[in-house]
Scaffold this motif. Structure first.
Motif, PDB file in Angstrom:
ATOM      1  N   LEU A   5       0.859  -1.183   0.000  1.00  0.00           N
ATOM      2  CA  LEU A   5       0.000   0.000   0.000  1.00  0.00           C
ATOM      3  C   LEU A   5       0.894   1.231   0.000  1.00  0.00           C
ATOM      4  N   GLU A  24      -5.383   9.548   0.151  1.00  0.00           N
ATOM      5  CA  GLU A  24      -5.000   9.457  -1.261  1.00  0.00           C
ATOM      6  C   GLU A  24      -5.424  10.757  -1.935  1.00  0.00           C
ATOM      7  N   GLU A  27      -5.457   9.529 -12.751  1.00  0.00           N
ATOM      8  CA  GLU A  27      -5.374   8.068 -12.810  1.00  0.00           C
ATOM      9  C   GLU A  27      -6.603   7.493 -13.506  1.00  0.00           C
ATOM     10  N   GLN A  48      -6.536   1.829 -12.827  1.00  0.00           N
ATOM     11  CA  GLN A  48      -5.573   2.088 -11.757  1.00  0.00           C
ATOM     12  C   GLN A  48      -6.284   2.275 -10.416  1.00  0.00           C
ATOM     13  N   LYS A  73      -6.086  -0.111  -7.012  1.00  0.00           N
ATOM     14  CA  LYS A  73      -5.765   0.468  -5.713  1.00  0.00           C
ATOM     15  C   LYS A  73      -6.817   0.061  -4.680  1.00  0.00           C
ATOM     16  N   ARG A 117      -6.341  -3.517  -3.657  1.00  0.00           N
ATOM     17  CA  ARG A 117      -5.191  -3.697  -2.762  1.00  0.00           C
ATOM     18  C   ARG A 117      -5.574  -3.366  -1.313  1.00  0.00           C
ATOM     19  N   TYR A 118      -6.285  -2.278  -1.133  1.00  0.00           N
ATOM     20  CA  TYR A 118      -6.711  -1.922   0.213  1.00  0.00           C
ATOM     21  C   TYR A 118      -7.659  -2.970   0.786  1.00  0.00           C
TER      22      TYR A 118
END
Length: 237
Positions: A136, A158, A164, A168, A172, A175-176
């Motif tokens: 992260l 963020e 972006e 993308q 993200k 991933r979180y």
């Protein structure tokens, strides 16, 4: 050369964010004072090579007077903060870096009433974490205590500049969410809320749609706010 405590704090703050405006420095270290003390210390730190400055172009053109100075590490400040590594200054103003600093200044403004206290913050790369095998890389990590409610808040911020692509952003978000699924191994007592700060309502709507496309559990992990509406009054997120 010996630095007084506040001068050292200014240099280290510039190091943490990469660049700060003179307005950021005044808000963080000279709150309630006229511009003169801040301008004097910034001039001294620049003359002594602890800081270097760039001038942000004035949006009003030449008729509007000079733009606001942007400060970054000078050679002496680089040596103080980063040792003998090669001096590598920015060549131009970095709007994303300054937006991250503005978000932090907005959070620090909560302390004025005495109810809130910023107990910790970290910028890139010190705030990067690998959890559940994914990395992260938020722009900013902040912890705040509400002394009245005896409650703590933690945020990964963020700062979105609207550049972006959807793919993308989706990656993200994933991933979180993956990291949250492995939060037992993270060491966090309070799992940070991920706050996206966006430039306009159109971008806010776009990111909110992408979040709603995820699983229901994931949606509660994220908040999307306009940059000028952060942090919210009362921290009612």
């Amino acid at each position: 050369m010996f630095l007084i405590d506040r001068d050292a704090q200014i240099v280290h703050a510039v190091n943490a964010f990469g660049q700060l405006t003179s307005g950021h420095v005044r808000a963080l270290f000279f709150k309630g004072l006229s511009d003169t003390p801040a301008d004097r210390r910034l001039r001294i730190l620049t003359d002594r090579k602890y800081l270097a400055r760039l001038e942000r172009p004035n949006p009003g053109g030449n008729k509007g007077g000079r733009g606001q100075f942007i400060y970054q590490l000078g050679p002496m400040g680089w040596k103080l903060c980063r040792g003998d590594s090669r001096y590598w200054p920015y060549r131009a103003v970095n709007p994303h870096t300054l937006s991250i600093a503005s978000a932090y200044v907005a959070i620090k403004s909560l302390e004025e009433g005495g109810r809130f206290e910023v107990t910790r913050y970290a910028t890139e790369p010190k705030n990067w974490r690998t959890i559940g095998g994914v990395e992260l890389r938020p722009d900013l990590y902040v912890e705040v205590v509400d002394h009245q409610r005896q409650q703590s808040y933690a945020w990964w911020v963020e700062v979105d500049m609207g550049t972006e692509r959807k793919a993308q952003i989706k990656e993200k978000l994933e991933r979180y969410y993956h990291a949250w699924e492995h939060s037992a191994d993270s060491g966090f007592e309070t799992w940070p809320l991920v706050v996206f700060l966006v430039p306009d309502v159109e971008r806010q709507d776009e990111l909110q749609r992408l979040i709603r496309q995820g699983t229901e559990d994931a949606q509660a992990l994220f908040e999307v706010r306009l940059s000028n509406e952060f942090p919210p009054a009362g921290l009612s997120m």
